[in-house]
Design a protein around this motif. Structure first.
Motif, PDB file in Angstrom:
ATOM      1  N   ILE A   1     -24.392 -33.477  33.195  1.00  0.00           N
ATOM      2  CA  ILE A   1     -25.342 -33.066  34.231  1.00  0.00           C
ATOM      3  C   ILE A   1     -24.684 -33.051  35.600  1.00  0.00           C
ATOM      4  CG2 ILE A   1     -27.461 -33.733  35.453  1.00  0.00           C
ATOM      5  CD1 ILE A   1     -28.433 -34.909  32.724  1.00  0.00           C
ATOM      6  N   THR A   2     -23.927 -34.093  35.916  1.00  0.00           N
ATOM      7  CA  THR A   2     -23.301 -34.163  37.242  1.00  0.00           C
ATOM      8  C   THR A   2     -22.143 -33.173  37.371  1.00  0.00           C
ATOM      9  OG1 THR A   2     -22.058 -36.119  36.476  1.00  0.00           O
ATOM     10  CG2 THR A   2     -24.016 -36.509  37.810  1.00  0.00           C
ATOM     11  N   ASN A   3     -21.516 -32.823  36.257  1.00  0.00           N
ATOM     12  CA  ASN A   3     -20.499 -31.757  36.304  1.00  0.00           C
ATOM     13  C   ASN A   3     -21.162 -30.424  36.656  1.00  0.00           C
ATOM     14  OD1 ASN A   3     -18.264 -33.360  35.715  1.00  0.00           O
ATOM     15  ND2 ASN A   3     -18.397 -33.009  33.504  1.00  0.00           N
ATOM     16  N   LYS A   4     -22.350 -30.206  36.109  1.00  0.00           N
ATOM     17  CA  LYS A   4     -23.096 -28.978  36.418  1.00  0.00           C
ATOM     18  C   LYS A   4     -23.554 -28.973  37.881  1.00  0.00           C
ATOM     19  CE  LYS A   4     -23.205 -27.089  32.251  1.00  0.00           C
ATOM     20  NZ  LYS A   4     -22.603 -25.765  31.952  1.00  0.00           N
ATOM     21  N   ILE A   5     -23.935 -30.150  38.375  1.00  0.00           N
ATOM     22  CA  ILE A   5     -24.313 -30.261  39.792  1.00  0.00           C
ATOM     23  C   ILE A   5     -23.107 -29.944  40.670  1.00  0.00           C
ATOM     24  CG2 ILE A   5     -25.007 -31.886  41.609  1.00  0.00           C
ATOM     25  CD1 ILE A   5     -26.762 -33.269  39.462  1.00  0.00           C
ATOM     26  N   LYS A   6     -21.943 -30.442  40.263  1.00  0.00           N
ATOM     27  CA  LYS A   6     -20.719 -30.153  41.011  1.00  0.00           C
ATOM     28  C   LYS A   6     -20.455 -28.647  41.055  1.00  0.00           C
ATOM     29  CE  LYS A   6     -15.729 -31.047  41.165  1.00  0.00           C
ATOM     30  NZ  LYS A   6     -14.574 -31.658  40.470  1.00  0.00           N
ATOM     31  N   GLU A   7     -20.673 -27.968  39.918  1.00  0.00           N
ATOM     32  CA  GLU A   7     -20.501 -26.507  39.877  1.00  0.00           C
ATOM     33  C   GLU A   7     -21.477 -25.817  40.820  1.00  0.00           C
ATOM     34  OE1 GLU A   7     -20.770 -25.011  35.896  1.00  0.00           O
ATOM     35  OE2 GLU A   7     -19.274 -26.428  35.125  1.00  0.00           O
ATOM     36  N   PHE A   8     -22.707 -26.324  40.889  1.00  0.00           N
ATOM     37  CA  PHE A   8     -23.696 -25.776  41.825  1.00  0.00           C
ATOM     38  C   PHE A   8     -23.214 -25.958  43.264  1.00  0.00           C
ATOM     39  CE2 PHE A   8     -27.475 -26.831  44.507  1.00  0.00           C
ATOM     40  CZ  PHE A   8     -28.007 -25.550  44.587  1.00  0.00           C
TER      41      PHE A   8
ATOM     42  N   LEU B   1     -27.056 -40.587  38.902  1.00  0.00           N
ATOM     43  CA  LEU B   1     -27.109 -39.144  39.154  1.00  0.00           C
ATOM     44  C   LEU B   1     -26.545 -38.763  40.534  1.00  0.00           C
ATOM     45  CD1 LEU B   1     -30.451 -37.689  37.730  1.00  0.00           C
ATOM     46  CD2 LEU B   1     -28.151 -36.812  37.363  1.00  0.00           C
ATOM     47  N   ALA B   2     -27.132 -39.342  41.587  1.00  0.00           N
ATOM     48  CA  ALA B   2     -26.776 -38.918  42.940  1.00  0.00           C
ATOM     49  C   ALA B   2     -25.368 -39.360  43.340  1.00  0.00           C
ATOM     50  CB  ALA B   2     -27.801 -39.444  43.943  1.00  0.00           C
ATOM     51  N   LEU B   3     -25.076 -40.652  43.214  1.00  0.00           N
ATOM     52  CA  LEU B   3     -23.763 -41.153  43.617  1.00  0.00           C
ATOM     53  C   LEU B   3     -22.664 -40.553  42.741  1.00  0.00           C
ATOM     54  CD1 LEU B   3     -22.793 -44.688  44.740  1.00  0.00           C
ATOM     55  CD2 LEU B   3     -21.529 -43.669  42.846  1.00  0.00           C
ATOM     56  N   ARG B   4     -22.912 -40.492  41.439  1.00  0.00           N
ATOM     57  CA  ARG B   4     -21.917 -39.925  40.513  1.00  0.00           C
ATOM     58  C   ARG B   4     -21.581 -38.484  40.901  1.00  0.00           C
ATOM     59  NH1 ARG B   4     -21.180 -41.036  34.512  1.00  0.00           N
ATOM     60  NH2 ARG B   4     -22.947 -42.483  34.748  1.00  0.00           N
ATOM     61  N   ALA B   5     -22.626 -37.691  41.192  1.00  0.00           N
ATOM     62  CA  ALA B   5     -22.406 -36.289  41.576  1.00  0.00           C
ATOM     63  C   ALA B   5     -21.722 -36.185  42.934  1.00  0.00           C
ATOM     64  CB  ALA B   5     -23.737 -35.545  41.599  1.00  0.00           C
TER      65      ALA B   5
END
Length: 266
Positions: A60-67, A106-110
């Motif tokens: 999920i956080t990898n996808k957030i990074k892509e966003f 979620l937030a810190l990891r991303a």
């Protein structure tokens, strides 16, 4: 006459092109990963620290990074930004292995993956949520049907959410928490049930609803203020009850558009 028509077309085209590009908000509503049991509805804890959930959080956080959000906003008292800064600066690996909190997982990891310097605190909690007074007001107004309906709504909601906790994996849960149906359920109790409570000269229901609107409206004000002109994309991570309300504010704000979590997870 032809010149006037051409001028009108030119001006209308200019007005269209002059519209500023909307900033994208990845709005993520969630249950509290570390459930302290403080909400009115009692929802069971979901194990986000399991190996399976941790793999999902990485995805999920990898996808957030892509966003690629330029800023990430979290449910943390806005007046305690300094404490959030110190928290964010702590050993990341240690936090990820010890803290189930969604702001960490979620937030810190991303944010760390994105190379952000900080998270942004936007919670405004100088409001009241007098639920006991609400039910008392129903009793005093002899609103027995409303009281019964309220109790049944709470039980159905708790049962439904707890069944999902058993049935879904973490990704499916988060997508469900941000679905149209979940957002509808999170808003309609306030206007369909709570706002009716009390005698004609007792606005305990409307007061509770107004306090809830106030808290979310103030949080949205902070999102607006802290989003700079250079920011094209942002992410907001809050309890699903908050994001459901904030969605309503964004509908009427021409500066923002929502990006759905389900879209970036495809």
């Amino acid at each position: 006459m032809q010149k006037i028509i051409l001028l009108a077309i030119f001006l209308s085209l200019n007005l269209i092109t002059a519209q500023p590009k909307k900033k994208q908000i990845l709005l993520i509503g969630t249950f509290h990963f570390e459930n302290p049991g403080l909400d009115v509805a009692k929802i069971n804890t979901f194990d986000v620290m399991s190996e399976k959930s941790q793999k999902e959080l990485e995805n999920i956080t990898n996808k957030i990074k892509e966003f690629g959000p330029d800023k990430i906003f979290v449910e943390w008292g806005y007046q305690k930004q300094d404490k959030l800064d110190k928290f964010y600066a702590r050993n990341t690996d240690s936090l990820l292995h010890k803290k189930a909190d969604e702001r960490v997982q979620l937030a810190l990891r991303a944010a760390k993956k994105l190379g952000h310097k900080k998270l942004f605190a936007i919670d405004y909690n100088q409001t009241r949520f007098p639920y006991d007074s609400l039910t008392k007001g129903m009793k005093e107004a002899n609103q027995l049907d409303l009281l019964k309906s309220n109790d049944e709504e709470m039980k159905i909601f708790e049962q439904s959410q707890n069944e999902k906790m058993k049935k879904y994996n973490l990704t499916e849960l988060l997508i469900d928490y941000n679905s149209n149906q979940s957002n509808k359920e999170n808003v309609e109790w306030y206007l369909g049930t709570a706002n009716r409570a009390g005698k004609n000269d007792n606005f305990v229901g409307a007061f509770l609803v107004s306090e809830w609107y106030k808290r979310n409206l103030y949080m949205y004000s902070l999102i607006q203020k802290l989003t700079e002109s250079k920011d094209d994309k942002i992410m907001v991570l809050l309890g699903a009850g908050h994001t459901a309300m904030i969605r309503e504010f964004i509908k009427y704000d021409p500066n923002f558009e929502i990006v759905e979590l389900a879209t970036i997870l495809k």
